[in-house]
Design an enzyme around this catalytic site. Structure first.
Site, mmCIF file in Angstrom:
data_model
loop_
_atom_site.group_PDB
_atom_site.id
_atom_site.type_symbol
_atom_site.label_atom_id
_atom_site.label_comp_id
_atom_site.label_asym_id
_atom_site.label_seq_id
_atom_site.Cartn_x
_atom_site.Cartn_y
_atom_site.Cartn_z
ATOM 1 N N CYS A 198 -2.906 47.985 3.583
ATOM 2 C CA CYS A 198 -1.944 46.966 4.027
ATOM 3 C C CYS A 198 -2.114 45.664 3.259
ATOM 4 O O CYS A 198 -1.283 44.769 3.393
ATOM 5 C CB CYS A 198 -2.107 46.686 5.512
ATOM 6 S SG CYS A 198 -1.639 48.072 6.529
ATOM 7 N N HIS B 24 -0.991 39.169 7.906
ATOM 8 C CA HIS B 24 -0.494 40.542 8.035
ATOM 9 C C HIS B 24 -0.229 40.808 9.512
ATOM 10 O O HIS B 24 -1.027 40.445 10.379
ATOM 11 C CB HIS B 24 -1.544 41.514 7.477
ATOM 12 C CG HIS B 24 -1.247 42.952 7.759
ATOM 13 N ND1 HIS B 24 -0.002 43.494 7.544
ATOM 14 C CD2 HIS B 24 -2.027 43.950 8.251
ATOM 15 C CE1 HIS B 24 -0.031 44.772 7.891
ATOM 16 N NE2 HIS B 24 -1.242 45.072 8.323
ATOM 17 N N ASN C 271 3.638 47.202 12.741
ATOM 18 C CA ASN C 271 2.867 47.045 11.508
ATOM 19 C C ASN C 271 3.601 47.783 10.375
ATOM 20 O O ASN C 271 3.611 49.010 10.350
ATOM 21 C CB ASN C 271 1.461 47.617 11.715
ATOM 22 C CG ASN C 271 0.591 47.512 10.481
ATOM 23 O OD1 ASN C 271 1.066 47.182 9.396
ATOM 24 N ND2 ASN C 271 -0.692 47.802 10.647
HETATM 25 N N1 ACO Z 1 -1.200 53.920 25.178
HETATM 26 C C1 ACO Z 1 -2.068 53.941 26.191
HETATM 27 N N2 ACO Z 1 -3.411 54.003 26.016
HETATM 28 C C2 ACO Z 1 -3.858 54.021 24.753
HETATM 29 C C3 ACO Z 1 -2.996 54.008 23.645
HETATM 30 C C4 ACO Z 1 -1.616 53.944 23.898
HETATM 31 N N3 ACO Z 1 -0.698 53.922 22.899
HETATM 32 N N4 ACO Z 1 -3.734 54.021 22.527
HETATM 33 C C5 ACO Z 1 -5.008 54.056 22.907
HETATM 34 N N5 ACO Z 1 -5.114 54.076 24.258
HETATM 35 C C6 ACO Z 1 -6.288 54.109 25.090
HETATM 36 C C7 ACO Z 1 -7.481 54.638 24.341
HETATM 37 O O1 ACO Z 1 -7.484 56.044 24.365
HETATM 38 C C8 ACO Z 1 -8.628 54.050 25.128
HETATM 39 O O2 ACO Z 1 -8.879 54.848 26.243
HETATM 40 P P1 ACO Z 1 -10.396 55.236 26.629
HETATM 41 O O3 ACO Z 1 -11.049 53.913 26.925
HETATM 42 O O4 ACO Z 1 -10.209 56.129 27.804
HETATM 43 O O5 ACO Z 1 -10.956 55.899 25.415
HETATM 44 C C9 ACO Z 1 -8.067 52.714 25.656
HETATM 45 O O6 ACO Z 1 -6.652 52.798 25.484
HETATM 46 C C10 ACO Z 1 -8.579 51.498 24.923
HETATM 47 O O7 ACO Z 1 -8.609 51.786 23.543
HETATM 48 P P2 ACO Z 1 -9.055 50.700 22.503
HETATM 49 O O8 ACO Z 1 -9.046 51.311 21.149
HETATM 50 O O9 ACO Z 1 -10.290 49.988 22.948
HETATM 51 O O10 ACO Z 1 -7.848 49.678 22.638
HETATM 52 P P3 ACO Z 1 -7.718 48.312 21.907
HETATM 53 O O11 ACO Z 1 -7.551 47.240 22.876
HETATM 54 O O12 ACO Z 1 -8.736 48.147 20.819
HETATM 55 O O13 ACO Z 1 -6.298 48.476 21.182
HETATM 56 C C11 ACO Z 1 -5.420 49.039 19.039
HETATM 57 C C12 ACO Z 1 -6.085 49.540 20.309
HETATM 58 C C13 ACO Z 1 -4.080 48.420 19.403
HETATM 59 C C14 ACO Z 1 -5.235 50.224 18.100
HETATM 60 C C15 ACO Z 1 -6.330 47.972 18.385
HETATM 61 O O14 ACO Z 1 -7.640 48.460 18.299
HETATM 62 C C16 ACO Z 1 -5.865 47.561 17.019
HETATM 63 O O15 ACO Z 1 -4.839 46.934 16.863
HETATM 64 N N6 ACO Z 1 -6.679 47.837 15.989
HETATM 65 C C17 ACO Z 1 -6.342 47.474 14.625
HETATM 66 C C18 ACO Z 1 -5.417 48.491 14.057
HETATM 67 C C19 ACO Z 1 -4.810 48.047 12.762
HETATM 68 O O16 ACO Z 1 -4.592 46.879 12.537
HETATM 69 N N7 ACO Z 1 -4.507 49.027 11.903
HETATM 70 C C20 ACO Z 1 -3.790 48.818 10.721
HETATM 71 C C21 ACO Z 1 -4.595 48.242 9.619
HETATM 72 S S1 ACO Z 1 -3.633 47.902 8.298
HETATM 73 C C22 ACO Z 1 -3.355 49.296 7.300
HETATM 74 O O17 ACO Z 1 -3.908 49.408 6.195
HETATM 75 C C23 ACO Z 1 -2.400 50.357 7.769
#
Ligand code: ACO
Length: 330
Positions: free
Chosen positions: A117, A257, A287
């Site tokens: 990204c 970003h 994203n």
């Molecule tokens: N709906 C409901 N529950 C969900 C979902 C969803 N869509 N996705 C995950 N969960 C659950 C998980 O399974 C987890 O459950 P568990 O505790 O029973 O295991 C719980 O929600 C919490 O998961 P976390 O990963 O701790 O949630 P978090 O608050 O960290 O949010 C997220 C997750 C949104 C993915 C966050 O970690 C994030 O934004 N990370 C960065 C991702 C990113 O920026 N990626 C792109 C990079 S750029 C590139 O090069 C493409």
């Protein structure tokens, strides 16, 4: 023999997003998630999805045409096209070559750039160097993505986050000080597997088995990427400000970003910036990877939030892991 370096400025911008909007409520029908969870954990309300017949080069061409028009340049005047993407039309040839042909940029060289990204930041920095040395006078830098095509629509950890789109800028020499002031590009391959597509390359060529195991889709350790992003975003912004001889109080506008509103807010807090000085559009596009920064830039320009003479910092992070920033006087 030493030569003077030439300032590179942004002479035009252009964007394109597909018409189809996918709302959180529609994702509730695909995976076990909720509008409330997606909004509160990521800030995303909706995203755009490309048509099945639209490849990344189609999105890139639409944005590129608009950027050239905005800059008042003809396709024949373009010397170089750099397309930053994680979703090329094909493994090879480069998507930039397909864009070159469709634009009619018959005097241009063309290559793709892969930096997750952060690709747009890397491409902007790279393009500016061709201007700086005098080897090019017009460089078209494009960030374009078709992430919906590499998304596993059964994986709630990823499918709620991504969207499609493209953004482009035209770089030209400028005698004014309204130009790219500094940049910093960083990488840490130790985190490569936190965000990757496991199969389809030379490590694991595509087979029936790899497809059956969904290894041709995005695999992400969201928590690790989140922690990394929060750590590096503010740091990278501070680095380019220092390189440009500016302090945090000189920063007029910040374009991060757009991956998650919580990451954006954490970076703004570190920089001591009120949210009025930060562009946020993750709510409407999700994203869009390499397209997110140029999409946000165009929005800031069209709404008049960036004014002549403003010090603007753009920061990206992503797969690689990579991160980087560019400081520009507008
Ligand atoms: N709906 C409901 N529950 C969900 C979902 C969803 N869509 N996705 C995950 N969960 C659950 C998980 O399974 C987890 O459950 P568990 O505790 O029973 O295991 C719980 O929600 C919490 O998961 P976390 O990963 O701790 O949630 P978090 O608050 O960290 O949010 C997220 C997750 C949104 C993915 C966050 O970690 C994030 O934004 N990370 C960065 C991702 C990113 O920026 N990626 C792109 C990079 S750029 C590139 O090069 C493409």
């Amino acid at each position: 023999m030493s030569r003077e370096l030439i300032n590179a400025g942004i002479a035009g911008t252009g964007t394109y997003v597909p018409e189809r909007v996918l709302y959180n409520s529609q994702l509730e029908e695909l995976v076990d998630t909720s509008d409330e969870w997606i909004r509160s954990r990521s800030g995303i309300r909706e995203r755009r999805i490309a048509r099945p017949d639209q490849a990344t080069s189609d999105l890139a061409v639409a944005a590129g045409e608009r950027a050239l028009e905005n800059a008042g340049m003809a396709p024949e005047e373009v010397d170089l096209i750099i397309t930053a993407t994680n979703t090329p039309d094909m493994f090879f040839p480069a998507t930039a070559c397909l864009v070159q042909e469709k634009l009619g940029a018959k005097n241009a060289g063309a290559f793709d750039l892969a930096a997750g990204c952060t690709g747009f930041i890397y491409a902007l920095a790279t393009g500016s160097q061709f201007i700086a040395t005098g080897s090019c006078r017009t460089v078209l830098v494009i960030g374009a993505e078709n992430l919906s095509k590499i998304t596993n629509w059964k994986d709630r950890n990823t499918c709620v986050l991504f969207g499609d789109g493209a953004g482009a800028v035209v770089l030209r020499p400028t005698v004014e000080d309204r130009c790219i002031l500094s940049f910093k590009l960083r990488a840490d391959g130790a985190g490569a597997l936190h965000l990757h597509m496991p199969a389809g390359g030379s490590r694991q060529p595509a087979t029936r088995e790899t497809v059956g195991q969904n290894k041709h889709y995005i695999h992400m350790n969201g928590r690790e990427v989140f922690k990394f992003a929060v750590r590096v975003m503010g740091e990278a912004a501070e680095e380019v400000l220092a390189l440009a001889g500016l302090s945090k109080s000189d920063l007029d506008f910040f374009i991060p970003h757009q991956a998650n509103i919580r990451i954006v807010k954490a970076a703004a807090r570190r920089l001591g910036l009120p949210m009025e000085k930060v562009l946020v559009n993750v709510d409407r596009y999700g994203n869009t990877s390499t397209a997110s920064i140029p999409l946000a830039l165009e929005e800031a320009l069209q709404s008049g939030r960036i004014k002549k003479g403003d010090n603007v910092v753009m920061v990206g992070f992503g797969a690689g892991l990579t991160w980087g920033a560019v400081a520009i006087k507008w």
